[in-house]
Design an enzyme around this catalytic site. Structure first.
Site, PDB file in Angstrom:
ATOM      1  N   SER A 186     -22.372  49.654  16.571  1.00 31.96           N
ATOM      2  CA  SER A 186     -23.368  50.715  16.426  1.00 31.96           C
ATOM      3  C   SER A 186     -23.750  50.910  14.973  1.00 31.96           C
ATOM      4  O   SER A 186     -22.930  50.725  14.067  1.00 31.96           O
ATOM      5  CB  SER A 186     -22.766  52.012  16.972  1.00 31.96           C
ATOM      6  OG  SER A 186     -23.557  53.122  16.626  1.00 31.96           O
TER       7      SER A 186
ATOM      8  N   TYR B  89     -15.664  58.705  18.040  1.00 32.33           N
ATOM      9  CA  TYR B  89     -16.458  57.634  18.648  1.00 32.33           C
ATOM     10  C   TYR B  89     -16.818  56.579  17.605  1.00 32.33           C
ATOM     11  O   TYR B  89     -16.611  55.380  17.808  1.00 32.33           O
ATOM     12  CB  TYR B  89     -17.735  58.200  19.298  1.00 32.33           C
ATOM     13  CG  TYR B  89     -18.713  57.099  19.632  1.00 32.33           C
ATOM     14  CD1 TYR B  89     -18.478  56.248  20.703  1.00 32.33           C
ATOM     15  CD2 TYR B  89     -19.848  56.873  18.838  1.00 32.33           C
ATOM     16  CE1 TYR B  89     -19.347  55.202  20.986  1.00 32.33           C
ATOM     17  CE2 TYR B  89     -20.718  55.839  19.119  1.00 32.33           C
ATOM     18  CZ  TYR B  89     -20.466  54.999  20.191  1.00 32.33           C
ATOM     19  OH  TYR B  89     -21.314  53.960  20.453  1.00 32.33           O
TER      20      TYR B  89
ATOM     21  N   LYS C 126     -15.729  52.298  16.918  1.00 27.82           N
ATOM     22  CA  LYS C 126     -16.581  51.128  16.640  1.00 27.82           C
ATOM     23  C   LYS C 126     -16.122  50.451  15.356  1.00 27.82           C
ATOM     24  O   LYS C 126     -15.992  49.227  15.281  1.00 27.82           O
ATOM     25  CB  LYS C 126     -18.051  51.541  16.531  1.00 27.82           C
ATOM     26  CG  LYS C 126     -18.663  52.051  17.825  1.00 27.82           C
ATOM     27  CD  LYS C 126     -18.591  51.018  18.936  1.00 27.82           C
ATOM     28  CE  LYS C 126     -19.158  51.534  20.246  1.00 27.82           C
ATOM     29  NZ  LYS C 126     -18.832  50.664  21.385  1.00 27.82           N
TER      30      LYS C 126
HETATM   31  P1  NAD Z   1     -22.983  53.586  29.324  1.00 27.52           P
HETATM   32  O1  NAD Z   1     -22.012  54.708  29.351  1.00 27.52           O
HETATM   33  O2  NAD Z   1     -24.215  53.695  30.130  1.00 27.52           O
HETATM   34  O3  NAD Z   1     -22.251  52.221  29.722  1.00 27.52           O
HETATM   35  C1  NAD Z   1     -20.882  52.003  29.449  1.00 27.52           C
HETATM   36  C2  NAD Z   1     -20.217  51.495  30.718  1.00 27.52           C
HETATM   37  O4  NAD Z   1     -18.832  51.253  30.465  1.00 27.52           O
HETATM   38  C3  NAD Z   1     -20.294  52.501  31.883  1.00 27.52           C
HETATM   39  O5  NAD Z   1     -20.786  51.836  33.020  1.00 27.52           O
HETATM   40  C4  NAD Z   1     -18.851  52.952  32.059  1.00 27.52           C
HETATM   41  O6  NAD Z   1     -18.562  53.290  33.409  1.00 27.52           O
HETATM   42  C5  NAD Z   1     -18.078  51.737  31.572  1.00 27.52           C
HETATM   43  N1  NAD Z   1     -16.724  52.017  31.081  1.00 27.52           N
HETATM   44  C6  NAD Z   1     -16.335  52.937  30.164  1.00 27.52           C
HETATM   45  N2  NAD Z   1     -15.017  52.871  29.953  1.00 27.52           N
HETATM   46  C7  NAD Z   1     -14.537  51.883  30.751  1.00 27.52           C
HETATM   47  C8  NAD Z   1     -13.242  51.335  30.985  1.00 27.52           C
HETATM   48  N3  NAD Z   1     -12.147  51.804  30.370  1.00 27.52           N
HETATM   49  N4  NAD Z   1     -13.125  50.316  31.875  1.00 27.52           N
HETATM   50  C9  NAD Z   1     -14.207  49.836  32.518  1.00 27.52           C
HETATM   51  N5  NAD Z   1     -15.452  50.307  32.327  1.00 27.52           N
HETATM   52  C10 NAD Z   1     -15.620  51.326  31.461  1.00 27.52           C
HETATM   53  O7  NAD Z   1     -23.341  53.331  27.782  1.00 27.52           O
HETATM   54  P2  NAD Z   1     -24.475  52.405  27.128  1.00 27.52           P
HETATM   55  O8  NAD Z   1     -25.460  53.285  26.473  1.00 27.52           O
HETATM   56  O9  NAD Z   1     -24.926  51.383  28.093  1.00 27.52           O
HETATM   57  O10 NAD Z   1     -23.621  51.733  25.956  1.00 27.52           O
HETATM   58  C11 NAD Z   1     -22.994  50.473  26.104  1.00 27.52           C
HETATM   59  C12 NAD Z   1     -22.195  50.180  24.867  1.00 27.52           C
HETATM   60  O11 NAD Z   1     -23.057  50.204  23.729  1.00 27.52           O
HETATM   61  C13 NAD Z   1     -21.094  51.194  24.570  1.00 27.52           C
HETATM   62  O12 NAD Z   1     -19.982  50.519  24.032  1.00 27.52           O
HETATM   63  C14 NAD Z   1     -21.718  52.083  23.518  1.00 27.52           C
HETATM   64  O13 NAD Z   1     -20.740  52.688  22.700  1.00 27.52           O
HETATM   65  C15 NAD Z   1     -22.535  51.082  22.740  1.00 27.52           C
HETATM   66  N6  NAD Z   1     -23.661  51.695  22.011  1.00 27.52           N
HETATM   67  C16 NAD Z   1     -24.532  52.508  22.673  1.00 27.52           C
HETATM   68  C17 NAD Z   1     -25.570  53.110  21.993  1.00 27.52           C
HETATM   69  C18 NAD Z   1     -26.506  54.059  22.695  1.00 27.52           C
HETATM   70  O14 NAD Z   1     -27.138  54.861  22.024  1.00 27.52           O
HETATM   71  N7  NAD Z   1     -26.640  54.016  24.018  1.00 27.52           N
HETATM   72  C19 NAD Z   1     -25.735  52.859  20.636  1.00 27.52           C
HETATM   73  C20 NAD Z   1     -24.852  52.015  19.984  1.00 27.52           C
HETATM   74  C21 NAD Z   1     -23.803  51.435  20.695  1.00 27.52           C
HETATM   75  C1  WQD Z   2     -31.856  61.266  17.341  1.00 23.36           C
HETATM   76  C2  WQD Z   2     -32.595  62.289  16.503  1.00 23.36           C
HETATM   77  C3  WQD Z   2     -31.390  64.336  16.174  1.00 23.36           C
HETATM   78  C4  WQD Z   2     -31.465  65.735  20.295  1.00 23.36           C
HETATM   79  C5  WQD Z   2     -26.523  58.751  18.374  1.00 23.36           C
HETATM   80  C6  WQD Z   2     -25.126  58.394  17.957  1.00 23.36           C
HETATM   81  C7  WQD Z   2     -25.086  56.981  17.498  1.00 23.36           C
HETATM   82  C8  WQD Z   2     -25.694  56.034  18.529  1.00 23.36           C
HETATM   83  C9  WQD Z   2     -27.003  56.489  19.025  1.00 23.36           C
HETATM   84  C10 WQD Z   2     -23.947  55.096  19.835  1.00 23.36           C
HETATM   85  C11 WQD Z   2     -31.678  63.003  15.507  1.00 23.36           C
HETATM   86  C12 WQD Z   2     -32.660  64.575  16.951  1.00 23.36           C
HETATM   87  C13 WQD Z   2     -31.629  65.000  19.149  1.00 23.36           C
HETATM   88  C14 WQD Z   2     -32.176  66.966  20.438  1.00 23.36           C
HETATM   89  C15 WQD Z   2     -33.194  66.555  18.288  1.00 23.36           C
HETATM   90  N1  WQD Z   2     -24.871  55.942  19.690  1.00 23.36           N
HETATM   91  N2  WQD Z   2     -32.478  65.390  18.157  1.00 23.36           N
HETATM   92  N3  WQD Z   2     -33.035  67.322  19.414  1.00 23.36           N
HETATM   93  O1  WQD Z   2     -27.760  60.950  16.491  1.00 23.36           O
HETATM   94  O2  WQD Z   2     -29.336  59.069  15.844  1.00 23.36           O
HETATM   95  O3  WQD Z   2     -27.383  58.584  17.250  1.00 23.36           O
HETATM   96  O4  WQD Z   2     -26.930  57.865  19.408  1.00 23.36           O
HETATM   97  O5  WQD Z   2     -23.458  54.367  19.042  1.00 23.36           O
HETATM   98  O6  WQD Z   2     -23.765  56.688  17.242  1.00 23.36           O
HETATM   99  O7  WQD Z   2     -24.715  59.264  16.925  1.00 23.36           O
HETATM  100  O8  WQD Z   2     -29.267  59.829  18.218  1.00 23.36           O
HETATM  101  O9  WQD Z   2     -30.646  60.600  20.100  1.00 23.36           O
HETATM  102  O10 WQD Z   2     -28.693  62.014  19.373  1.00 23.36           O
HETATM  103  O11 WQD Z   2     -30.690  61.858  17.886  1.00 23.36           O
HETATM  104  O12 WQD Z   2     -33.969  66.930  17.401  1.00 23.36           O
HETATM  105  O13 WQD Z   2     -32.047  67.707  21.411  1.00 23.36           O
HETATM  106  O14 WQD Z   2     -33.094  63.315  17.371  1.00 23.36           O
HETATM  107  O15 WQD Z   2     -31.146  65.377  15.267  1.00 23.36           O
HETATM  108  O16 WQD Z   2     -32.433  63.211  14.339  1.00 23.36           O
HETATM  109  P1  WQD Z   2     -28.436  59.697  16.835  1.00 23.36           P
HETATM  110  P2  WQD Z   2     -29.797  61.097  18.997  1.00 23.36           P
END
Ligand code: NAD
Ligand code: WQD
Length: 366
Positions: free
Chosen positions: A134, A160, A164
């Site tokens: 991330s 969290y 990562k």
């Molecule tokens: P998500 O929660 O939709 O998908 C994650 C999946 O992992 C889910 O289906 C959940 O049931 C499964 N899971 C969790 N713990 C588990 C375990 N112990 N065993 C088996 N399955 C398990 O999330 P997403 O948005 O699809 O994110 C996928 C990956 O990408 C995650 O690792 C997340 O941290 C990373 N990521 C997401 C974002 C974002 O903003 N969505 C940003 C950066 C990184």
């Molecule tokens: C985006 C912008 C908020 C909600 C998060 C995690 C990051 C990554 C992605 C996994 C910010 C603003 C939000 C609301 C708002 N996940 N906001 N009103 O914080 O950039 O990243 O998700 O790895 O680790 O921290 O994403 O979508 O929460 O926020 O104004 O009700 O929207 O302040 O500027 P963020 P976000």
């Protein structure tokens, strides 16, 4: 099912039922890979996988195992019966606020699950892992756009994010010690939007923490109005800027990474990675554009044909003013570049939300 693809290989996809995983399955299966998902459905449901089968029209190319990654015997069993050309590791808990309230649960799920996975990959002779990292590892200490070489760890403010950061190090060390292991760390920026079919998308449980799912629930009438967090940032319009990337572009980024490394291959242009950490490559997946919260509101309002109800509130603790990617490495080495715009992200997100007001839960619209 047990059909074997004529071409392509089988890939294990942990967390494949989730938001990014399900979209990635569509791209992988479309490209001829078979996929076995390992998911405990703690933040997803099987319906997303059935819809992937329907979307691809190749149901035999997807199977799944309901297992927790921390269950060593279950993960060992998931590796049986097939040879896997690689693992894409999405499984993890991702709610930033919850990770502050329940740090031990987050460390246990994300760290232990990954250790079990790496151990079982080695036992099964599987030598490629592509990991969901991330942009949260960047920040504080350098200015955006963030390149892969920017310092990491200094801007981490929650458990969290630490999982990562720590898991990147775990994998770097594992690859350094094992000539049979290749690690690809993908640092996502802000994934949003949905598949253009409207059949799969993000399905958050409870009140969404993230901007786009909140916006979509306001648009569909499940919530009254959006609160914009902070109007006094040092940005063009005073609201915080992020690098929103369409989830389908992101899914294609995984296909590009997999295609570049599967079968023991490695693309040219990794000299810097190899010098820093043998057999580990790092790529940002973003668009390279910084979009403000106000711009998201404007883009969504245009899609809706009416103003999205919103109000302004204080900054959210821990938020940075500007986060966006330097995406040149993924383009140069993987040949991947995001092509979809913030308008596409809003349009496709809205299509999904409208068709599935309650996500994958089979409930009638409100
Ligand atoms: P998500 O929660 O939709 O998908 C994650 C999946 O992992 C889910 O289906 C959940 O049931 C499964 N899971 C969790 N713990 C588990 C375990 N112990 N065993 C088996 N399955 C398990 O999330 P997403 O948005 O699809 O994110 C996928 C990956 O990408 C995650 O690792 C997340 O941290 C990373 N990521 C997401 C974002 C974002 O903003 N969505 C940003 C950066 C990184
Ligand atoms: C985006 C912008 C908020 C909600 C998060 C995690 C990051 C990554 C992605 C996994 C910010 C603003 C939000 C609301 C708002 N996940 N906001 N009103 O914080 O950039 O990243 O998700 O790895 O680790 O921290 O994403 O979508 O929460 O926020 O104004 O009700 O929207 O302040 O500027 P963020 P976000």
């Amino acid at each position: 099912s047990s059909a074997t693809p004529a071409t392509g290989e089988w890939i294990m996809v942990t967390g494949g039922a989730g938001y990014i995983g399900s979209h990635t399955l569509v791209e992988l299966i479309g490209a001829g890979f078979g996929c076995r998902v390992v998911d405990n459905f703690s933040n997803s449901c099987e319906e997303s996988l059935r819809r992937v089968q329907e979307l691809t029209g190749k149901p035999d190319m997807l199977d799944w195992v309901n297992a927790d990654l921390r269950d060593e015997a279950a993960v060992a069993a998931a590796f049986e019966g097939r040879k896997f050309g690689g693992v894409i590791h999405f499984a993890g808990l991702k709610a930033v606020g919850k990770s502050v309230e329940e740090p031990l649960a987050y460390y246990d799920n994300n760290i232990v699950g990954t250790l079990v996975l790496l151990r079982q990959m080695r036992k099964a002779g599987c030598g490629l892992i592509i990991f969901s990292s991330s942009a949260t590892v960047y920040g504080d200490g350098s200015e955006p756009p963030f390149a892969e070489t920017a310092p990491v760890g200094r801007g981490v403010t929650n458990p969290y994010g630490w999982t990562k950061f720590m898991l990147e190090q775990v994998m770097i060390d594992a690859a350094r010690a094992d000539e049979g292991l290749r690690v690809v760390l993908l640092r996502y920026f802000n994934p949003v939007g949905a598949h253009a079919s409207g059949r799969i998308g993000e399905d958050p449980v409870g009140i969404p923490n993230n901007l786009m799912p909140y916006v979509l629930q306001v648009a569909v009438g499940r919530r009254k109005e959006l609160t914009v967090f902070g109007e006094d940032y040092a940005t063009a319009d005073g609201t915080a800027e992020r690098d929103y990337v369409h989830v389908v572009d992101l899914a294609k980024g995984h296909l590009a990474a997999l295609s570049a490394f599967v079968g023991g291959k490695a693309p040219a242009g990794l000299e810097e990675d190899e010098a820093a950490h043998p057999r580990t490559a790092v790529f940002n997946l973003g668009t390279g554009n910084a979009i403000s919260v106000k711009q998201v509101v404007t883009a969504m309002s245009a899609v809706l044909g009416r103003e999205l109800p919103h109000t302004f509130g204080p900054r959210r603790a821990g938020d940075l003013a500007r986060v966006f990617a330097d995406t040149s490495k993924a383009e140069r080495v993987l040949g991947w570049k995001a092509g979809l715009t913030i308008e596409d992200m809003c349009k496709d997100g809205w299509r999904w939300q409208q068709a599935n007001p309650r996500g994958f839960r089979d409930e009638p619209a409100e």
